[in-house]
Structure formats: structure tokens, C-alpha cells
Motif scaffolding. Structure first.
Motif, mmCIF file in Angstrom:
data_model
loop_
_atom_site.group_PDB
_atom_site.id
_atom_site.type_symbol
_atom_site.label_atom_id
_atom_site.label_comp_id
_atom_site.label_asym_id
_atom_site.label_seq_id
_atom_site.Cartn_x
_atom_site.Cartn_y
_atom_site.Cartn_z
ATOM 1 N N UNK A 1 0.836 -1.206 0.000
ATOM 2 C CA UNK A 1 0.000 0.000 0.000
ATOM 3 C C UNK A 1 0.868 1.252 0.000
ATOM 4 N N UNK A 2 1.926 1.251 0.824
ATOM 5 C CA UNK A 2 2.812 2.416 0.896
ATOM 6 C C UNK A 2 3.562 2.630 -0.416
ATOM 7 N N UNK A 3 3.827 1.550 -1.149
ATOM 8 C CA UNK A 3 4.515 1.699 -2.435
ATOM 9 C C UNK A 3 3.654 2.480 -3.417
ATOM 10 N N UNK A 4 2.345 2.281 -3.377
ATOM 11 C CA UNK A 4 1.447 3.057 -4.242
ATOM 12 C C UNK A 4 1.330 4.497 -3.739
ATOM 13 N N UNK A 5 1.403 4.678 -2.429
ATOM 14 C CA UNK A 5 1.389 6.037 -1.880
ATOM 15 C C UNK A 5 2.634 6.790 -2.335
ATOM 16 N N UNK A 6 3.787 6.118 -2.272
ATOM 17 C CA UNK A 6 5.031 6.740 -2.739
ATOM 18 C C UNK A 6 4.932 7.075 -4.214
ATOM 19 N N UNK B 1 4.065 2.122 -12.266
ATOM 20 C CA UNK B 1 5.442 1.873 -12.676
ATOM 21 C C UNK B 1 6.421 2.111 -11.534
ATOM 22 N N UNK B 2 6.090 2.989 -10.614
ATOM 23 C CA UNK B 2 6.922 3.233 -9.436
ATOM 24 C C UNK B 2 6.645 2.185 -8.363
ATOM 25 N N UNK B 3 5.379 1.833 -8.167
ATOM 26 C CA UNK B 3 5.003 0.925 -7.090
ATOM 27 C C UNK B 3 5.497 -0.496 -7.321
ATOM 28 N N UNK B 4 5.433 -0.961 -8.571
ATOM 29 C CA UNK B 4 5.795 -2.347 -8.859
ATOM 30 C C UNK B 4 7.248 -2.667 -8.497
#
Length: 252
Positions: A211-216, A230-233
């Protein structure tokens, strides 16, 4: 008691277990602090040497960094000088990166056994590759999309004009964090080996990390959903690699 016996006793008192590094790599706190100070100084000296080396190709480095936007301006008398100085220091840091990572891992590895310290030969090059991989991912993929988005607000009455200093700060804000984020699997593996992290703990908080990866991704990119993914994956994949190694290889 003879004088010889007294000398032997005094020597034994001076060489106490607290002053020696034990076979398992443990050492007292004062020794840890002295070692930390020594490694910080050596790392800083490496950055200084790297900065002196990068000075001779500073124009080429600046041209490479500013190529995505072209012509830049400086608004204050000392802005160009201090920005060039900042670029030189960052370039020196990147040149000295192998030495810095060597001292970072060397500081933590004494907590491991002698056989495990051989991993230093793998950790240092892996750290450098992952760090530069994060920089390349950010500079060539994420930053151009972000620049295109922000430059899209220009109109006939509102022209885009980047300041030299502000543009370089923008590049650093986008690139360096990704370099450190890409170190995630190595950090997880080392902490797992030290017993600080377990596969149970990593699995428990996996959803939160995802979840935090999508927030970032939402914070550092444009409102485009594809870019955020592309950033979250990569963040999710790096975390998953560390988790799988801790669980199935380290069996922690």
C-alpha cells in the motif's frame, strides 16, 4: 612475589576481554564508536577524492543532467557557482559509492561469523549495482514523465523557465531516493541474517508495504495511474525478493 610475576599480572590486567575483539566479532561500545568514526572519515575522504576527480569533467556531467530541459538560467550572482559545487559533491559521492558501501557493510558484518563475513565481496558490488539501477530508473523513466507533466502548464502568457539551482534540486529529489529504495532487498536480507527481521514479520506487514509503495508512487509522480504503478511495482518486487530470501534461503 617477584618482579617478573608483577609484570605478568599487569600485562594480564591491561589485556582484558573487554578490550579485545572476541572470536564471534563482538566488541565493546567504545570500540564500535571508534570504528564508526574511522569509517565515516574514510568515506568522507573518498567523497573528497571523488569530487576532485569529477571536477575535470564537470561540464560534461552538467550537460548530461540538463539535457532533458535544455537551456537554464541563474537568478542570483552566486547561484551558478554553488550549484556547480553541489553537482561536483554529488558526483564525488557517486564515484566514492563502492568505498562508502564497503565501509557501511564492513561496520555491520562483525556481528556475523567469520564465514558469513565473506559475503562482503557480494554485498558491495550488489549495493552499487542496485543503487545505480535506482538512479537510472528514476532519471530515465520517472523524471521525464514528471517534467513533461509540470511543463504542460506553460501557456503563451506563462512560459517555462527553469532555474539552474531549482532544476538540479529537482533532479536530486527524484533520483537519490530511488537509489536508496533499491537497496531494500539487501537491507532486509542482512537484517534477517542478524535476526532483527523474520519472514513472519515481513509477511505480516507485506500488505502495508504494498500500500505504501502506491502512496510513494502517487507522491513522487504525476497523477497518471500508469506512472504510479510503474513506481510501485519495483518497490513491491524489491520487498518480495528480500522476503523470499529470508524465508526460503535463510529460513528465518
Amino acid at each position: 612475589m617477584t618482579s617478573t610475576d608483577k609484570n605478568e599480572n599487569s600485562v594480564e590486567e591491561k589485556i582484558s576481554p573487554n578490550d579485545e575483539q572476541l572470536d564471534d566479532g563482538s566488541m565493546p561500545l567504545t570500540s564500535h564508536l571508534e570504528e564508526l568514526r574511522s569509517r565515516i572519515i574514510k568515506s568522507l575522504l573518498a567523497v573528497v577524492v571523488g569530487s576532485c576527480s569529477s571536477y575535470f569533467c564537470l561540464d560534461e556531467i552538467t550537460k548530461f543532467l540538463t539535457e532533458p530541459v535544455g537551456k537554464l538560467y541563474y537568478m542570483q550572482p552566486g547561484e551558478a557557482f554553488f550549484t556547480y559545487l553541489k553537482i561536483d559533491i554529488v558526483a564525488g559521492f557517486l564515484i566514492a559509492l563502492p568505498i562508502i558501501f564497503f565501509h557501511v557493510w564492513k561496520f555491520f558484518l562483525p556481528a556475523l561469523t567469520k564465514s558469513e563475513r565473506a559475503a562482503l565481496g557480494i554485498l558491495v558490488p550488489s549495493s552499487v549495482i542496485l543503487f545505480f539501477g535506482g538512479l537510472a530508473f528514476s532519471f530515465f523513466l520517472i523524471m521525464p514523465i514528471a517534467l513533461k507533466f509540470f511543463m504542460g502548464f506553460s501557456t503563451d502568457d506563462l512560459q517555462t523557465m527553469f532555474s539552474f539551482q531549482n532544476y538540479f534540486d529537482f533532479v536530486i529529489m527524484f533520483a537519490l531516493p530511488f537509489g536508496f529504495v533499491f537497496e531494500m532487498p539487501l537491507v532486509i536480507i542482512v537484517l534477517g541474517k542478524l535476526g532483527v527481521l523474520t519472514s513472519e514479520f515481513l509477511g505480516k506487514y507485506r500488505r502495508i508495504i504494498f500500500f505504501l509503495s502506491f502512496v510513494i508512487g502517487a507522491l513522487v509522480t504525476t497523477p497518471d495511474v500508469i506512472t504510479q504503478i510503474a513506481v510501485a511495482i519495483p518497490v513491491m518486487m524489491l520487498y518480495e525478493v528480500g522476503y523470499l530470501v529470508v524465508k526460503y534461503i535463510l529460513r528465518k
